[in-house]
Design a protein around this motif. Structure first.
Motif, mmCIF file in Angstrom:
data_model
loop_
_atom_site.group_PDB
_atom_site.id
_atom_site.type_symbol
_atom_site.label_atom_id
_atom_site.label_comp_id
_atom_site.label_asym_id
_atom_site.label_seq_id
_atom_site.Cartn_x
_atom_site.Cartn_y
_atom_site.Cartn_z
ATOM 1 N N TRP A 115 -4.534 -0.861 -6.899
ATOM 2 C CA TRP A 115 -4.473 -0.890 -5.445
ATOM 3 C C TRP A 115 -5.848 -1.188 -4.845
ATOM 4 O O TRP A 115 -5.975 -1.969 -3.902
ATOM 5 C CB TRP A 115 -3.964 0.455 -4.911
ATOM 6 C CG TRP A 115 -4.085 0.527 -3.412
ATOM 7 C CD1 TRP A 115 -3.288 -0.091 -2.501
ATOM 8 C CD2 TRP A 115 -5.096 1.207 -2.665
ATOM 9 N NE1 TRP A 115 -3.734 0.162 -1.228
ATOM 10 C CE2 TRP A 115 -4.841 0.959 -1.295
ATOM 11 C CE3 TRP A 115 -6.190 1.993 -3.011
ATOM 12 C CZ2 TRP A 115 -5.641 1.483 -0.287
ATOM 13 C CZ3 TRP A 115 -6.977 2.517 -2.011
ATOM 14 C CH2 TRP A 115 -6.707 2.268 -0.670
ATOM 15 N N ALA B 49 -6.698 -4.084 -2.307
ATOM 16 C CA ALA B 49 -7.035 -3.690 -0.942
ATOM 17 C C ALA B 49 -8.440 -4.080 -0.544
ATOM 18 O O ALA B 49 -8.694 -4.417 0.616
ATOM 19 C CB ALA B 49 -6.854 -2.180 -0.784
ATOM 20 N N THR C 231 0.832 -1.206 0.000
ATOM 21 C CA THR C 231 0.000 0.000 0.000
ATOM 22 C C THR C 231 0.867 1.256 0.000
ATOM 23 O O THR C 231 0.594 2.220 -0.719
ATOM 24 C CB THR C 231 -0.939 0.001 1.211
ATOM 25 O OG1 THR C 231 -1.719 -1.198 1.203
ATOM 26 C CG2 THR C 231 -1.882 1.189 1.190
#
Length: 495
Positions: free
Chosen positions: A106, A110, A78
């Motif tokens: 991402w 995530a 991250t």
């Protein structure tokens, strides 16, 4: 009877099991719980309790370590995504498509296991910088959870510090640097031999404008870096002078920000002696020159920089007023001369106050003539003064005020500059009624022939021919007459 024997046997097994394992039972007096300690053959219960308490201080079980490592991996990914997004923004030609590709990747990593698809829309703020901060905040939360699971994992703490410092850098938020400082101080409790910890502490304090603590931390980083080298084998290499120079550089900056010019000069001079990098030497010399601009009067250097920004914004009247105030604070003639030159330039070129500008710059010229030490700006002062005098001379010439024009042309001709020949040209023509003087000045003008146009050279030849004729020197008169004719013919042919 058999039933009673079975019951007694079962009760005995229960009691034995309870005695052989650790349990939490309520306290009859307080209602709280108390810990039942394992019974290990051949050990005292107090020794076992100490061992259990100690284990809580030095480590966590394997399962918690494993969970913390998984969170560390997610936090690293991250944080890397946040840095990639920030690099896209800082690129001279930012590619928004690439930015959102990184961002979408991402999000997929995530949120794939953490929420429904509709939640992904909430992770799309309008501004690009806000997106970076959102990703950093996620990295911070993930890594902090890892720290709670395994507070003994130094890699997790190191990542958390990096995230806090990056958040502080992008938001100028003091709270993030404060969090980083707290984490770094905890690291110092277990390792005082790592100069990197002191270095990062120094950077955090520097960002908070805490110059005293910043200096102290970089000074400690320097001491530790020199000390730990004593424990390394000779084969491991020489001292990291690049890192050492950086520590000295930051110490000097901290001293400079706290207006300790002598301390800053001492530290930065040491850094200059240690580095072999020409670029680093150049940067350090620029800082030293800035400090020494008014003999160590750092506040004056800061004010000068502020006024320069006014000039850059074309706020010249404000700049002139503040330069006049700055003059009262200056210590050295060098600094005073520079500021008077700046004021004169504004007065002459912007405000149309030519007489004031010339009078002010003339004082600067007188000052530098008294100074045996030549400064880089002295030549600029002289050339600007010469140009101003020449321009004023032209103004008077156009108004047919020949005496005043002669004064300013003559003043300008005494200085070596790019139009010195033009000054003598004007003086020669103003002296045409005095043949001997006209000849002298015309010949002086021709010494700077490369500065003159062909039209002016031809005019000087004509003036010389006329003046020599009036003086009765016919050979010289004929010579310059022929030069005038030849140059006139050349010019016609060229046309």
């Amino acid at each position: 009877m058999q039933i009673k024997l079975v019951q007694i046997f079962i009760l005995t097994l229960i009691i034995a099991g309870c005695a052989s394992q650790k349990r939490i039972v309520p306290s009859p007096q307080s209602g709280s719980t108390r810990e039942i300690i394992h019974s290990y053959p051949g050990t005292d219960s107090s020794v076992v309790k100490k061992a259990i308490d100690y284990s809580k201080k030095v480590g966590v079980d394997f399962e918690r370590q494993n969970q913390a490592k998984q969170l560390l991996d997610r936090g690293l990914r991250t944080f890397a995504a946040a840095e990639s997004l920030q690099s896209c923004i800082q690129n001279p030609s930012p590619n928004e498509r690439t930015f959102f590709q990184i961002y979408e990747n991402w999000i997929n990593q995530a949120l794939s296991k953490e929420g429904p698809l509709k939640l992904r829309e909430e992770y799309k703020p309008h501004r690009l910088q806000q997106i970076v901060l959102t990703v950093l905040d996620s990295a911070s939360q993930i890594t902090y959870r890892g720290k709670l699971l395994d507070p003994f994992n130094l890699e997790i703490r190191g990542l958390l510090i990096k995230i806090y410092m990056k958040q502080g850098e992008l938001t100028h938020g003091h709270e993030y640097y404060t969090h980083a400082i707290e984490e770094l101080k905890r690291l110092l409790l277990i390792d005082k031999s790592n100069p990197y910890i002191y270095e990062k502490l120094g950077e955090c304090y520097f960002a908070l404008n805490d110059w005293a603590n910043s200096y102290q931390c970089f000074h400690e980083a320097e001491r530790v870096l020199n000390s730990v080298k004593l424990f390394e084998l000779p084969s491991t290499g020489a001292l990291d002078t690049t890192r050492l120079v950086y520590y000295l550089h930051r110490q000097g900056e901290a001293k400079m920000r706290s207006y300790d010019s002598n301390g800053a000069i001492a530290v930065l001079s040491r850094a200059m002696q240690l580095t072999n990098s020409h670029e680093t030497k150049r940067q350090l010399q620029l800082i030293l020159d800035w400090i020494n601009w008014d003999d160590g009067n750092i506040r004056a250097s800061e004010i000068r920089d502020q006024i320069r920004r006014l000039e850059a914004d074309n706020r010249f009247r404000e700049a002139r007023a503040q330069y006049l105030d700055l003059l009262k604070l200056l210590r050295s003639d060098r600094a005073k001369n520079e500021i008077n030159w700046k004021i004169a330039s504004i007065e002459y070129n912007v405000l149309g106050r030519k007489n004031e500008a010339l009078a002010r710059l003339f004082l600067v010229i007188q000052s530098i003539h008294k100074n045996p030490v030549k400064e880089k700006l002295h030549e600029i002062y002289l050339k600007d003064y010469a140009a101003m005098c020449y321009s004023v001379g032209i103004d008077y010439l156009n108004r047919h005020e020949f005496r005043l024009a002669y004064i300013y042309f003559n003043q300008s001709s005494q200085i070596e500059w790019d139009h010195q020949g033009d000054c003598f040209y004007q003086l020669a023509h103003l002296s045409r009624d005095h043949p001997a003087e006209a000849i002298r000045l015309s010949l002086r003008a021709l010494d700077f022939m490369s500065q003159l146009s062909q039209a002016k050279i031809r005019s000087l030849y004509q003036l010389l021919a006329i003046s020599y004729k009036r003086m009765g020197e016919f050979d010289n008169a004929n010579k310059y007459f022929q030069d005038w004719v030849n140059l006139k013919n050349i010019t016609k042919n060229e046309l």
